[in-house]
Design a protein around this motif. Structure first.
Motif, PDB file in Angstrom:
ATOM      1  N   ILE A  34      -4.760   6.320   2.772  1.00 25.55           N
ATOM      2  CA  ILE A  34      -6.047   5.872   3.307  1.00 25.55           C
ATOM      3  C   ILE A  34      -6.948   7.064   3.592  1.00 25.55           C
ATOM      4  O   ILE A  34      -8.170   6.977   3.450  1.00 25.55           O
ATOM      5  N   PHE A  50      -3.474   2.229  -2.550  1.00 27.18           N
ATOM      6  CA  PHE A  50      -4.578   1.315  -2.251  1.00 27.18           C
ATOM      7  C   PHE A  50      -5.130   0.668  -3.525  1.00 27.18           C
ATOM      8  O   PHE A  50      -5.286  -0.545  -3.612  1.00 27.18           O
ATOM      9  N   LYS A  94     -11.070  -6.062   0.961  1.00 32.35           N
ATOM     10  CA  LYS A  94      -9.933  -5.145   0.893  1.00 32.35           C
ATOM     11  C   LYS A  94     -10.060  -4.013   1.904  1.00 32.35           C
ATOM     12  O   LYS A  94      -9.067  -3.581   2.494  1.00 32.35           O
ATOM     13  N   ASP A  95     -11.258  -3.516   2.099  1.00 37.06           N
ATOM     14  CA  ASP A  95     -11.463  -2.465   3.107  1.00 37.06           C
ATOM     15  C   ASP A  95     -11.056  -2.957   4.488  1.00 37.06           C
ATOM     16  O   ASP A  95     -10.386  -2.251   5.246  1.00 37.06           O
ATOM     17  N   PHE A 100       0.831  -1.200   0.000  1.00 31.86           N
ATOM     18  CA  PHE A 100       0.000   0.000   0.000  1.00 31.86           C
ATOM     19  C   PHE A 100       0.868   1.253   0.000  1.00 31.86           C
ATOM     20  O   PHE A 100       0.549   2.251  -0.649  1.00 31.86           O
ATOM     21  N   GLU A 134      -8.769   7.831   0.496  1.00 35.96           N
ATOM     22  CA  GLU A 134      -9.857   6.870   0.307  1.00 35.96           C
ATOM     23  C   GLU A 134     -11.022   7.190   1.238  1.00 35.96           C
ATOM     24  O   GLU A 134     -12.188   7.118   0.837  1.00 35.96           O
ATOM     25  N   VAL A 149      -7.207  -3.078   4.700  1.00 33.42           N
ATOM     26  CA  VAL A 149      -6.525  -1.791   4.799  1.00 33.42           C
ATOM     27  C   VAL A 149      -6.768  -1.144   6.156  1.00 33.42           C
ATOM     28  O   VAL A 149      -5.882  -0.480   6.722  1.00 33.42           O
TER      29      VAL A 149
END
Length: 228
Positions: free
Chosen positions: A112, A37, A63-64, A32, A115, A67
């Motif tokens: 992140i 991401f 995936k969420d 990452f 995101e 992370v």
């Protein structure tokens, strides 16, 4: 005769343990930070970690979830609330933070954040919780130093406000260090922040000066006399 576990089954058992979870997190954190991401897939993480692709969702669902686990672990290592409980000075906490920032994976925090800002789902919610935990750590550190005799309600409000300010300052220094690493002295900036904060920490609990007593005819005394 005791039954033996076949090789595929044994591998599956091994891949759902704590060690495989750690290897997945290590690989994901590196990837990452390197690629971002969106450009990192479960296949990439599987190849880097040596854990089968199918075992990754077993640990993190999607995936969420992966992370969020990566961010939570990375931040807990650097500035989890427990760090504030065991150190007497903010400079020591920020020194640990600087070491994590130089580890090479700290850019993950802002990837992140990007995101989280463009979504309202799990990543957004978890990032809110992450920021709240960082502020809570500062509040705990301040509370340990709170002078006797300070009104608790007032003190809590001020501690929360200072926690927001300090968290913002640290994040700003962190961002500058990532974007312009040769343009700033990371250690000097963080220690300057700690020095200023430690020097003025008593201001957190300094209550405002009470208003001067109002003259007759202009304050509540006048209203009371009219109501009689």
């Amino acid at each position: 005769m005791m039954a033996t576990v076949s090789s595929p089954a044994r591998r599956r058992i091994d891949e759902i343990g704590d060690e495989s979870r750690r290897r997945i997190l290590d690989a994901a954190e590196e990837l990452f930070a390197e690629r971002g991401f969106d450009r990192t897939s479960f296949v990439d993480i599987s190849e880097r970690s040596g854990i089968s692709r199918g075992s990754i969702p077993w640990h993190f669902k999607n995936k969420d979830g992966l992370v969020l686990a990566v961010v939570g672990r990375a931040i807990d290592r650097a500035m989890g609330p427990e760090h504030y409980e065991t150190v007497p000075r903010l400079a020591e906490v920020l020194d640990e933070y600087a070491n994590w920032l130089r580890s090479g994976n700290s850019a993950l925090m802002f990837m992140i954040l990007t995101e989280a800002m463009r979504s309202t789902g799990a990543v957004h919610t978890q990032y809110q919780e992450f920021l709240a935990r960082r502020r809570k750590g500062v509040e705990l550190w301040l509370r340990k130093q709170r002078p006797d005799g300070v009104d608790p309600t007032f003190a809590t409000e001020r501690e929360r406000a200072f926690a927001v300010a300090l968290n913002g300052a640290v994040t700003g220094i962190h961002l500058q260090a990532l974007v312009d690493p040769d343009g700033i002295d990371l250690d000097a900036a963080l220690q300057a922040l700690a020095s200023v904060f430690d020097k003025h920490v008593a201001d957190v609990w300094a209550q405002p000066t009470p208003e001067k007593e109002r003259t007759p005819g202009k304050g509540s005394g006048s209203r009371r006399s009219k109501s009689r």
